[in-house]
Each structure stands twice: as C-alpha cells, then as structure tokens.
Design a protein around this motif. Sequence first.
Motif, PDB file in Angstrom:
ATOM      1  N   ASP A  59      -0.609   2.042  -6.130  1.00 11.44           N
ATOM      2  CA  ASP A  59       0.847   2.214  -6.055  1.00 11.44           C
ATOM      3  C   ASP A  59       1.248   3.068  -4.857  1.00 11.44           C
ATOM      4  N   THR A  60       0.383   3.995  -4.483  1.00 12.30           N
ATOM      5  CA  THR A  60       0.719   4.927  -3.402  1.00 12.30           C
ATOM      6  C   THR A  60       0.759   4.258  -2.028  1.00 12.30           C
ATOM      7  N   VAL A  61       0.167   3.064  -1.908  1.00 10.14           N
ATOM      8  CA  VAL A  61       0.140   2.401  -0.600  1.00 10.14           C
ATOM      9  C   VAL A  61       0.832   1.050  -0.616  1.00 10.14           C
ATOM     10  N   LYS A  62       1.273   0.607  -1.776  1.00  6.10           N
ATOM     11  CA  LYS A  62       1.895  -0.711  -1.900  1.00  6.10           C
ATOM     12  C   LYS A  62       3.120  -0.800  -0.983  1.00  6.10           C
ATOM     13  N   THR A  66      -1.913  -3.372   4.116  1.00  9.49           N
ATOM     14  CA  THR A  66      -2.239  -4.775   3.890  1.00  9.49           C
ATOM     15  C   THR A  66      -3.715  -5.003   4.140  1.00  9.49           C
ATOM     16  N   ILE A  67      -4.380  -5.605   3.171  1.00  8.30           N
ATOM     17  CA  ILE A  67      -5.791  -5.941   3.319  1.00  8.30           C
ATOM     18  C   ILE A  67      -5.902  -7.408   3.703  1.00  8.30           C
ATOM     19  N   SER A  68      -6.860  -7.708   4.578  1.00 10.09           N
ATOM     20  CA  SER A  68      -7.066  -9.092   5.000  1.00 10.09           C
ATOM     21  C   SER A  68      -8.531  -9.300   5.339  1.00 10.09           C
ATOM     22  N   ARG A  69      -8.916 -10.555   5.442  1.00  7.57           N
ATOM     23  CA  ARG A  69     -10.323 -10.870   5.706  1.00  7.57           C
ATOM     24  C   ARG A  69     -10.397 -11.975   6.748  1.00  7.57           C
ATOM     25  N   VAL A  76     -13.459  -7.347   7.125  1.00  6.09           N
ATOM     26  CA  VAL A  76     -12.256  -7.099   6.340  1.00  6.09           C
ATOM     27  C   VAL A  76     -11.460  -6.004   7.030  1.00  6.09           C
ATOM     28  N   TYR A  77     -10.149  -6.143   7.003  1.00  7.83           N
ATOM     29  CA  TYR A  77      -9.276  -5.196   7.680  1.00  7.83           C
ATOM     30  C   TYR A  77      -8.355  -4.504   6.673  1.00  7.83           C
ATOM     31  N   LEU A  78      -7.915  -3.316   7.052  1.00 13.50           N
ATOM     32  CA  LEU A  78      -6.867  -2.632   6.316  1.00 13.50           C
ATOM     33  C   LEU A  78      -5.815  -2.191   7.331  1.00 13.50           C
ATOM     34  N   GLN A  79      -4.699  -2.899   7.331  1.00 12.87           N
ATOM     35  CA  GLN A  79      -3.588  -2.528   8.201  1.00 12.87           C
ATOM     36  C   GLN A  79      -2.757  -1.478   7.480  1.00 12.87           C
ATOM     37  N   MET A  80      -2.606  -0.334   8.109  1.00 16.06           N
ATOM     38  CA  MET A  80      -1.907   0.789   7.488  1.00 16.06           C
ATOM     39  C   MET A  80      -0.677   1.121   8.319  1.00 16.06           C
ATOM     40  N   ASN A  81       0.479   0.938   7.732  1.00 20.43           N
ATOM     41  CA  ASN A  81       1.744   1.224   8.396  1.00 20.43           C
ATOM     42  C   ASN A  81       2.467   2.361   7.689  1.00 20.43           C
ATOM     43  N   SER A  82       3.460   2.914   8.379  1.00 21.38           N
ATOM     44  CA  SER A  82       4.277   3.997   7.808  1.00 21.38           C
ATOM     45  C   SER A  82       3.396   5.090   7.218  1.00 21.38           C
ATOM     46  N   LEU A  83       2.418   5.507   7.972  1.00 19.54           N
ATOM     47  CA  LEU A  83       1.449   6.478   7.475  1.00 19.54           C
ATOM     48  C   LEU A  83       2.088   7.819   7.197  1.00 19.54           C
ATOM     49  N   LYS A  84       1.566   8.470   6.164  1.00 21.95           N
ATOM     50  CA  LYS A  84       2.073   9.770   5.716  1.00 21.95           C
ATOM     51  C   LYS A  84       0.938  10.790   5.777  1.00 21.95           C
TER      52      LYS A  84
END
Length: 124
Positions: A59-62, A66-69, A76-84
């Motif tokens: 829930d904290t990252v929803k 975005t995870i993709s392969r 596998v990738y983890l795109q992390m936006n609006s980082l806190k």
Amino acid sequence: QLVESGGGLVQPGGSLRLSCAASGFTLDSYAITWFRQAPGKEREGVSCMSRNGNTYYADTVKGRFTISRDNAKNTVYLQMNSLKPEDTAVYYCAARLGNPLISKWAETREYNYWGQGTQVTVSS
C-alpha cells in the motif's frame, strides 16, 4: 544468481529504476519480488510479479512504483516515481519457482534466491 543495480541518491519527488538481472535460470518460470530494508526495520515486500504476470504492491508504494519484466533480457525492473524519504532502504530482489500464495507474496520465507541488494537514498 540475482544481481540488483540502479540504486543511488535522489531528491524527494525524483525517480529511479532498479534492475534485477538473473543468470543461471530464466525468470519467466519464477515469481519475482522486490523487498526493502531500512535501518532498524524488518525487510518488507514492496512489489511482486507472479510467473504469469500478475502484479502486487504494498500500500505504501501503490500508484508510485511499477514492476515489470523483460524476458528477452532476463531482467525485472522496479520503476520508482515520486520518491519519498521514507523509501530510503536497501532494495533486494528475490525469486521463487512458481507462484507464492497471493496472501504470502510479501513474506521473505517464500523465496529461495536473493540478490545482494542496492542502496536507495531519498534525501534533499
């Protein structure tokens, strides 16, 4: 073997893309989950991609991650936006053959293979 990369220092609101490259096996037969561990805290599940492509998020990252392969690159990738700042942690990817129960995707004991981790620091 799993090898993570892409971590670093980023300002709040910024973005990073983490990569998890596999060698010795093909990722499309595995469920892959990203975990993270902040100092003094337990390792927590961030996002999972099942073998058949279903995705799950904490829930904290929803809405931000975005995870993709990419099967061709076995990555596998983890795109992390609006980082806190609270996203600061060591990020690990983990794999298991087949799929975990949906209710257990974020449990570390469900996974057999782990990478060495990559540091993500969100700070101004």
